[in-house]
Design a protein around this motif. Structure first.
Motif, PDB file in Angstrom:
ATOM      1  N   THR A   8       8.796  -0.778 -18.311  1.00 40.87           N
ATOM      2  CA  THR A   8       7.678  -1.608 -18.783  1.00 40.87           C
ATOM      3  C   THR A   8       6.459  -0.769 -19.129  1.00 40.87           C
ATOM      4  O   THR A   8       5.808  -0.992 -20.155  1.00 40.87           O
ATOM      5  N   LEU A  84      12.569   6.353 -15.455  1.00 40.01           N
ATOM      6  CA  LEU A  84      11.930   5.566 -14.397  1.00 40.01           C
ATOM      7  C   LEU A  84      10.612   6.172 -13.958  1.00 40.01           C
ATOM      8  O   LEU A  84      10.549   7.359 -13.622  1.00 40.01           O
ATOM      9  N   VAL A  87       6.852   4.819  -8.204  1.00 34.95           N
ATOM     10  CA  VAL A  87       6.367   3.518  -7.744  1.00 34.95           C
ATOM     11  C   VAL A  87       4.842   3.543  -7.663  1.00 34.95           C
ATOM     12  O   VAL A  87       4.244   4.516  -7.236  1.00 34.95           O
ATOM     13  N   GLY A  89       1.006   1.267  -7.030  1.00 35.01           N
ATOM     14  CA  GLY A  89       0.462   0.199  -6.203  1.00 35.01           C
ATOM     15  C   GLY A  89       0.701   0.474  -4.742  1.00 35.01           C
ATOM     16  O   GLY A  89       1.130   1.549  -4.368  1.00 35.01           O
ATOM     17  N   GLY A  90       0.433  -0.483  -3.896  1.00 37.08           N
ATOM     18  CA  GLY A  90       0.434  -0.220  -2.445  1.00 37.08           C
ATOM     19  C   GLY A  90       1.762  -0.441  -1.768  1.00 37.08           C
ATOM     20  O   GLY A  90       2.650  -1.060  -2.261  1.00 37.08           O
TER      21      GLY A  90
ATOM     22  N   SER B  78       5.352  -7.902  -1.939  1.00 33.85           N
ATOM     23  CA  SER B  78       5.975  -6.777  -2.634  1.00 33.85           C
ATOM     24  C   SER B  78       5.236  -5.523  -2.202  1.00 33.85           C
ATOM     25  O   SER B  78       4.072  -5.575  -1.793  1.00 33.85           O
ATOM     26  N   SER B  79       5.931  -4.405  -2.289  1.00 30.04           N
ATOM     27  CA  SER B  79       5.300  -3.145  -1.893  1.00 30.04           C
ATOM     28  C   SER B  79       6.002  -1.991  -2.569  1.00 30.04           C
ATOM     29  O   SER B  79       7.190  -2.059  -2.879  1.00 30.04           O
ATOM     30  N   SER B  80       5.235  -0.903  -2.769  1.00 31.14           N
ATOM     31  CA  SER B  80       5.855   0.312  -3.278  1.00 31.14           C
ATOM     32  C   SER B  80       6.238   1.235  -2.122  1.00 31.14           C
ATOM     33  O   SER B  80       6.801   2.295  -2.362  1.00 31.14           O
ATOM     34  N   GLY B  81       5.924   0.864  -0.895  1.00 33.65           N
ATOM     35  CA  GLY B  81       6.321   1.686   0.249  1.00 33.65           C
ATOM     36  C   GLY B  81       5.385   1.560   1.424  1.00 33.65           C
ATOM     37  O   GLY B  81       5.697   0.900   2.423  1.00 33.65           O
ATOM     38  N   THR B 105      12.892   2.037  -7.480  1.00 32.96           N
ATOM     39  CA  THR B 105      12.413   3.421  -7.514  1.00 32.96           C
ATOM     40  C   THR B 105      11.762   3.839  -6.200  1.00 32.96           C
ATOM     41  O   THR B 105      11.208   4.934  -6.112  1.00 32.96           O
ATOM     42  N   ILE B 106      11.798   2.990  -5.186  1.00 31.19           N
ATOM     43  CA  ILE B 106      11.120   3.322  -3.919  1.00 31.19           C
ATOM     44  C   ILE B 106      11.645   4.652  -3.371  1.00 31.19           C
ATOM     45  O   ILE B 106      12.842   4.963  -3.479  1.00 31.19           O
ATOM     46  N   ASP B 125      14.257  -4.701 -10.049  1.00 34.00           N
ATOM     47  CA  ASP B 125      14.618  -3.851 -11.192  1.00 34.00           C
ATOM     48  C   ASP B 125      13.717  -2.611 -11.254  1.00 34.00           C
ATOM     49  O   ASP B 125      12.499  -2.739 -11.391  1.00 34.00           O
ATOM     50  N   PRO B 126      14.304  -1.422 -11.183  1.00 38.52           N
ATOM     51  CA  PRO B 126      13.468  -0.211 -11.197  1.00 38.52           C
ATOM     52  C   PRO B 126      12.663  -0.056 -12.485  1.00 38.52           C
ATOM     53  O   PRO B 126      11.569   0.516 -12.464  1.00 38.52           O
ATOM     54  N   LEU B 127      13.172  -0.591 -13.583  1.00 31.53           N
ATOM     55  CA  LEU B 127      12.451  -0.452 -14.856  1.00 31.53           C
ATOM     56  C   LEU B 127      11.161  -1.265 -14.873  1.00 31.53           C
ATOM     57  O   LEU B 127      10.236  -0.977 -15.631  1.00 31.53           O
ATOM     58  N   GLU B 128      11.123  -2.307 -14.062  1.00 32.82           N
ATOM     59  CA  GLU B 128       9.948  -3.185 -14.077  1.00 32.82           C
ATOM     60  C   GLU B 128       8.866  -2.718 -13.105  1.00 32.82           C
ATOM     61  O   GLU B 128       7.778  -3.296 -13.069  1.00 32.82           O
ATOM     62  N   SER B 130       6.371  -1.768  -9.914  1.00 33.14           N
ATOM     63  CA  SER B 130       5.768  -2.588  -8.850  1.00 33.14           C
ATOM     64  C   SER B 130       5.293  -3.940  -9.377  1.00 33.14           C
ATOM     65  O   SER B 130       5.272  -4.927  -8.628  1.00 33.14           O
ATOM     66  N   GLY B 187      -4.857   1.889  -6.623  1.00 32.27           N
ATOM     67  CA  GLY B 187      -3.489   1.390  -6.511  1.00 32.27           C
ATOM     68  C   GLY B 187      -3.575  -0.123  -6.572  1.00 32.27           C
ATOM     69  O   GLY B 187      -3.693  -0.709  -7.644  1.00 32.27           O
ATOM     70  N   THR B 188      -3.611  -0.759  -5.389  1.00 31.30           N
ATOM     71  CA  THR B 188      -3.989  -2.186  -5.394  1.00 31.30           C
ATOM     72  C   THR B 188      -5.483  -2.315  -5.644  1.00 31.30           C
ATOM     73  O   THR B 188      -5.969  -3.391  -5.931  1.00 31.30           O
ATOM     74  N   GLY B 222       2.065   5.438  -5.501  1.00 27.10           N
ATOM     75  CA  GLY B 222       1.058   4.560  -4.902  1.00 27.10           C
ATOM     76  C   GLY B 222      -0.140   4.315  -5.802  1.00 27.10           C
ATOM     77  O   GLY B 222      -0.892   3.363  -5.578  1.00 27.10           O
ATOM     78  N   LYS B 224      -1.930   3.473  -9.542  1.00 23.22           N
ATOM     79  CA  LYS B 224      -1.623   2.725 -10.763  1.00 23.22           C
ATOM     80  C   LYS B 224      -2.380   3.301 -11.952  1.00 23.22           C
ATOM     81  O   LYS B 224      -3.553   3.676 -11.808  1.00 23.22           O
TER      82      LYS B 224
END
Lengths: 90, 309
Positions: A8, A84, A87, A89-90, B78-81, B105-106, B125-128, B130, B187-188, B222, B224
């Motif tokens: 995306t 890919l 990751v 965000g948080g 949801s979380s990236s880790g 992708t985590i 889906d890893p392509l999408e 976080s 990030g957030t 983490g 963005k």
């Protein structure tokens, strides 16, 4: 023909295309073809000397190319190459 | 059945969140004026090992007080880790079940930690990325409103309020209100918005500096890249005096320097914070720069950049 699946976050550079078909026979060739077709994408994939940026995660049919032959990994008919991002965000 | 008030009264681990040390960078700053100091706020000292304990603790606290987590209801997000690990750790201590949607992708170590802590995991889906994981979590929450408390860290005001209530005040206290520049990654955006807002109010002369990766394709876990991401609802775009863009290569080189010259083994987002702090500090004749270092490097040791020169 195989397909490059675009995340995306990069679709702004591929005119919204989610999948881009390629005739290239290696991962490196497919990325170069993609960068030639969408020049705005090139600096995100490659460094100033043309080398693939080391943190670009590439998977062929769910296998990390680092565990295969890297950018020399062959692409066969019907293969899916995924780019890919990390990751966010948080 | 334990009530919300009883849970809060016995919240031992949750009380250990915060009050992390400020560590002065001594060697990577040797080219700066003697009147310039740069500090990293070492957030890996939190119970689950990252800055996200602050937001998770505040989200849990507010949800318990509002009665939003009751009758065995599960916290969903949801979380990236790191946020997931924070929820899992504090949730275990409070006996609150946690369900997380994480992108494919985590980081593998983060995934192992979440599994060890007993979290129910859904892989998106890893392509999408976080934003896709967030979408899946929102759909799950809408399908089962009675089963889940949907925390949604990107829009939950408790996220930034945690930093307004703790991170910001700690930094002002520990610098005796002498900081001239506050630096945090996006990030957030909870850390930046909450701590930045407090610092702006208490130390009006201080500059509030944000940073983000320079590309949507980066290795700064983490963080963005806001131009190509869904902007978190809690982000206050009027707050930053400046938004810097940091490359992954800069951050990786700094991670190695911090490990080898300062004895600080930090993650790539903390290293990027140090890069941003040094960019700011290099412009100064005098000043005190404080950057938030979100986590340590322990989860990322298998990444190839550690083997660089």
């Amino acid at each position: 023909m195989s397909n490059i699946r675009v995340p995306t976050a990069l679709r702004a550079y591929t005119e919204g295309q989610i999948e881009v078909p390629t005739k290239a026979t290696t991962v490196g060739g497919a990325l170069q073809e993609l960068a030639d077709r969408y020049p705005g994408l090139a600096p995100h994939l490659f460094g100033s000397e043309g080398q693939l940026r080391p943190y670009v995660n590439l998977f062929v049919n769910d296998q990390d190319v680092r565990t295969l032959a890297g950018v020399q990994t062959p692409l066969a008919e019907g293969d899916k190459l995924m780019i890919l991002p990390s990751v966010a965000g948080g | 059945m334990i009530g919300a008030s009883q849970l809060l009264e016995r919240r031992g681990l949750i009380d250990q969140v915060g009050n992390t040390p400020l560590i002065r960078l001594e060697h990577v700053t040797s080219h700066l004026s003697d009147a310039v100091q740069v500090f990293g706020k070492a957030e890996w000292h939190n119970p689950s090992g990252s800055v996200k304990d602050r937001a998770a603790a505040e989200i849990l606290r507010q949800a318990l007080e509002a009665g939003a987590i009751r009758d065995g209801r599960t916290l969903l997000d949801s979380s990236s880790g790191n946020m997931g690990i924070a929820y899992a750790t504090l949730g275990a201590a409070l006996r609150i079940p946690i369900r997380l949607v994480v992108p494919g992708t985590i980081n593998p170590v983060s995934k192992q930690l979440l599994q060890a802590l007993g979290v129910e995991l859904e892989i998106s889906d890893p392509l999408e990325g976080s934003d896709g994981a967030r979408q899946v979590a929102a759909e799950l929450a809408a399908q089962h409103p009675d089963r889940y408390f949907y925390a949604d860290q990107y829009s939950n005001p408790a996220n930034w309020q945690a930093h307004y209530r703790t991170t910001g005040p700690e930094i002002v206290r520990d610098t005796q209100a002498r900081l001239t520049h506050f630096v945090a990654g996006l990030g957030t955006t909870g850390t930046f918005t909450g701590a930045g807002r407090w610092i702006k109010e208490q130390v009006p002369g201080a500059s509030i500096v944000a940073f983000q990766p320079n590309s949507p394709l980066n290795g700064l876990e983490g963080l963005k890249h806001l131009p190509t991401s869904r902007i978190p609802e809690i982000f206050d775009p009027t707050l930053p005096d400046e938004i810097l863009e940091i490359t992954t290569e800069q951050a990786h080189a700094m991670a190695r320097r911090l490990a080898r010259e300062e004895g600080l083994l930090v993650g790539a987002s903390a290293a990027a914070a140090a890069v941003a702090a040094l960019i700011v500090a290099e412009r100064l004749e005098s000043g005190t720069v404080v950057a938030v270092f979100p986590d340590s490097g322990l989860k990322y040791l298998d990444e190839s950049f550690w083997r660089g020169p």
